[in-house]
Design a protein around this motif. Sequence first.
Motif, PDB file in Angstrom:
ATOM      1  N   ALA A   8      39.726  29.086  39.261  1.00  0.00           N
ATOM      2  CA  ALA A   8      40.707  30.245  39.170  1.00  0.00           C
ATOM      3  C   ALA A   8      40.330  31.518  39.770  1.00  0.00           C
ATOM      4  CB  ALA A   8      40.993  30.417  37.432  1.00  0.00           C
ATOM      5  N   ALA A   9      39.117  31.747  39.836  1.00  0.00           N
ATOM      6  CA  ALA A   9      38.507  33.017  40.673  1.00  0.00           C
ATOM      7  C   ALA A   9      38.737  32.808  42.072  1.00  0.00           C
ATOM      8  CB  ALA A   9      37.067  33.199  40.299  1.00  0.00           C
ATOM      9  N   SER A  10      38.689  31.721  42.493  1.00  0.00           N
ATOM     10  CA  SER A  10      38.804  31.571  44.116  1.00  0.00           C
ATOM     11  C   SER A  10      40.240  31.426  44.644  1.00  0.00           C
ATOM     12  CB  SER A  10      38.126  30.340  44.545  1.00  0.00           C
ATOM     13  OG  SER A  10      38.794  28.932  43.912  1.00  0.00           O
ATOM     14  N   LEU A  11      41.086  31.276  43.546  1.00  0.00           N
ATOM     15  CA  LEU A  11      42.721  31.294  44.072  1.00  0.00           C
ATOM     16  C   LEU A  11      43.199  32.580  43.805  1.00  0.00           C
ATOM     17  CD1 LEU A  11      43.474  27.681  42.479  1.00  0.00           C
ATOM     18  CD2 LEU A  11      43.368  28.192  44.869  1.00  0.00           C
ATOM     19  N   VAL A  12      43.278  33.198  42.662  1.00  0.00           N
ATOM     20  CA  VAL A  12      44.148  34.447  42.430  1.00  0.00           C
ATOM     21  C   VAL A  12      43.446  35.071  41.151  1.00  0.00           C
ATOM     22  CG1 VAL A  12      45.691  33.304  40.780  1.00  0.00           C
ATOM     23  CG2 VAL A  12      46.475  35.041  42.198  1.00  0.00           C
ATOM     24  N   ASP A  13      43.795  36.133  41.038  1.00  0.00           N
ATOM     25  CA  ASP A  13      43.098  37.167  40.163  1.00  0.00           C
ATOM     26  C   ASP A  13      44.286  37.196  38.873  1.00  0.00           C
ATOM     27  OD1 ASP A  13      42.018  38.960  38.772  1.00  0.00           O
ATOM     28  OD2 ASP A  13      42.803  40.811  39.521  1.00  0.00           O
TER      29      ASP A  13
ATOM     30  N   GLY B 238      39.731  25.268  63.701  1.00  0.00           N
ATOM     31  CA  GLY B 238      38.509  26.404  63.345  1.00  0.00           C
ATOM     32  C   GLY B 238      39.336  27.659  62.888  1.00  0.00           C
ATOM     33  N   GLU B 239      40.307  27.807  63.515  1.00  0.00           N
ATOM     34  CA  GLU B 239      41.123  29.001  62.968  1.00  0.00           C
ATOM     35  C   GLU B 239      42.252  29.058  61.804  1.00  0.00           C
ATOM     36  OE1 GLU B 239      43.216  30.340  66.455  1.00  0.00           O
ATOM     37  OE2 GLU B 239      41.164  30.638  67.737  1.00  0.00           O
ATOM     38  N   ALA B 240      41.511  28.241  60.832  1.00  0.00           N
ATOM     39  CA  ALA B 240      42.521  27.946  59.595  1.00  0.00           C
ATOM     40  C   ALA B 240      42.101  29.322  58.847  1.00  0.00           C
ATOM     41  CB  ALA B 240      41.950  26.831  58.826  1.00  0.00           C
ATOM     42  N   PRO B 241      43.308  29.174  57.857  1.00  0.00           N
ATOM     43  CA  PRO B 241      43.304  30.635  57.048  1.00  0.00           C
ATOM     44  C   PRO B 241      42.054  30.578  56.203  1.00  0.00           C
ATOM     45  CG  PRO B 241      45.029  29.209  56.337  1.00  0.00           C
ATOM     46  CD  PRO B 241      44.564  28.514  57.634  1.00  0.00           C
ATOM     47  N   ASN B 242      41.756  31.703  55.509  1.00  0.00           N
ATOM     48  CA  ASN B 242      40.635  32.059  54.476  1.00  0.00           C
ATOM     49  C   ASN B 242      41.060  30.950  53.237  1.00  0.00           C
ATOM     50  OD1 ASN B 242      38.472  32.684  53.255  1.00  0.00           O
ATOM     51  ND2 ASN B 242      39.142  34.748  52.683  1.00  0.00           N
ATOM     52  N   LEU B 243      40.931  29.664  53.331  1.00  0.00           N
ATOM     53  CA  LEU B 243      40.891  28.835  52.277  1.00  0.00           C
ATOM     54  C   LEU B 243      39.943  29.028  51.044  1.00  0.00           C
ATOM     55  CD1 LEU B 243      42.005  25.660  54.194  1.00  0.00           C
ATOM     56  CD2 LEU B 243      43.637  27.224  52.615  1.00  0.00           C
ATOM     57  N   PRO B 244      40.068  28.616  50.055  1.00  0.00           N
ATOM     58  CA  PRO B 244      39.088  28.556  49.060  1.00  0.00           C
ATOM     59  C   PRO B 244      37.807  27.664  49.440  1.00  0.00           C
ATOM     60  CG  PRO B 244      41.269  28.636  48.023  1.00  0.00           C
ATOM     61  CD  PRO B 244      41.403  28.476  49.311  1.00  0.00           C
ATOM     62  N   PRO B 245      36.763  27.767  48.965  1.00  0.00           N
ATOM     63  CA  PRO B 245      35.576  27.077  49.532  1.00  0.00           C
ATOM     64  C   PRO B 245      35.623  25.780  48.667  1.00  0.00           C
ATOM     65  CG  PRO B 245      34.660  28.771  47.763  1.00  0.00           C
ATOM     66  CD  PRO B 245      36.257  29.078  48.158  1.00  0.00           C
ATOM     67  N   GLY B 246      35.193  24.306  49.375  1.00  0.00           N
ATOM     68  CA  GLY B 246      35.294  23.469  48.643  1.00  0.00           C
ATOM     69  C   GLY B 246      36.643  22.555  48.946  1.00  0.00           C
TER      70      GLY B 246
END
Length: 409
Positions: free
Chosen positions: A389-394, A374-382
């Motif tokens: 690309a927008a959920s990974l890096v700018d 439950g304390e996993a890092p802020n991973l991309p959704p799904g």
Amino acid sequence: QQTQQQQQQHQQQSGVNGVEPAKLGAGEDSLPPQDPDEVPASPRKEYEESGSKVDEPVAEVAQPTGPSFGGGLGSEDIQVDGIAETDEDEREAVKGPFCASLAVEDEEPQIFMRWLVCSVLFGWVTMLPILIMQPHEGRPRQQLFRGYLLKPCVLLIPLWCLAWVLDCVELFFQIQIMSPLFYFGMVHMIMPGCLIWYLLKLQAADEGLLLDQRKVRAQEVAKDGTPIQPLAIEDPAPALLRELICINPVALVFLGSVVSIPLIAASLLTPMRTERARLAQGYLHMIYGPCIFLQLLFLYTLSGVHFQDLPRFYVALFASLLSLPCFAVWCLCMTCVSRYGSQDLLLSQRQRLARAKALAQSALEASKESAELGEAPNLPPGSPDDWTAASLVDTAQVSHREWELAYSA
């Protein structure tokens, strides 16, 4: 009479609703005199006389919505139930990319690189400011210039100045001291060729320094224990190679006519470590490779020039820059530069996405193996297949130069 009847009806209705009669007409004189006994008492007066509470109609006042002046919260955030909670849910749903694209190395000495390229054309004039500059002790990237160029320039700059003085004496007194082939070959080919060798060594050292800085500073942050967002950044930009490629087309033709042979040879003997630098090296060979024939043609032309023909040779040399073959070479150079810019941009974007996806994949595997899922890092959704690309890096880019990317967190 009809107007007076309407006014009386309006006064009676206003008295019933507890509102004072409105004044109609152009002024107060237009209203007929009223008997104070006929005017109904207001609700407040009835309340004061009887002591009982009279239900007064309360007018609804519109409350401001959204943030108030000075940064406070509006009525939706403090008075209406459910709105603030919904806003917090929306803020949690809207998240930035998983990785940041912030470079952690020293800033790029772009002006120094441009002056170095100009020193190949103009000699010691633009080289002296770089050598005289005292680098900051905390800027190892600035210290590379004096470390690689100070010793060779101690020998080259006096010879450069001596050749320039002798050439001025020749033109002023009309006496021959050096042949045109010796002067142009020495000042514009051999000395810049020696300088080109050290410039390529400087580029390789700068590339290795940037890679080491990224590694060391990432270890320092990890040792400190401060949680930071993962960094996915492309390879460092080859500043010197980029300046040699994106130079003005007129200067590029002149540069290729005098130092294309030592430039290609030094580039082949100086391998680069990163893919981005190797891409720049490939376009450097593509642009300056055909210029070898221009340098050979220039040497052949100089072998037949006499000292008395030097003034006309200078005029013919500048006039040739406006000829049709030079225009064709300019168009070819600008096409290669534009192609290099687009390829460098696409390569940088692919590197950011690939490295961000690798970091997200490793973080996902680490979170599955960990007991505290439950304390996993802020991973991309799904799932990894749904990552965009927008959920990974700018991968935003600046608009005035397509080969440079904006370092945005």
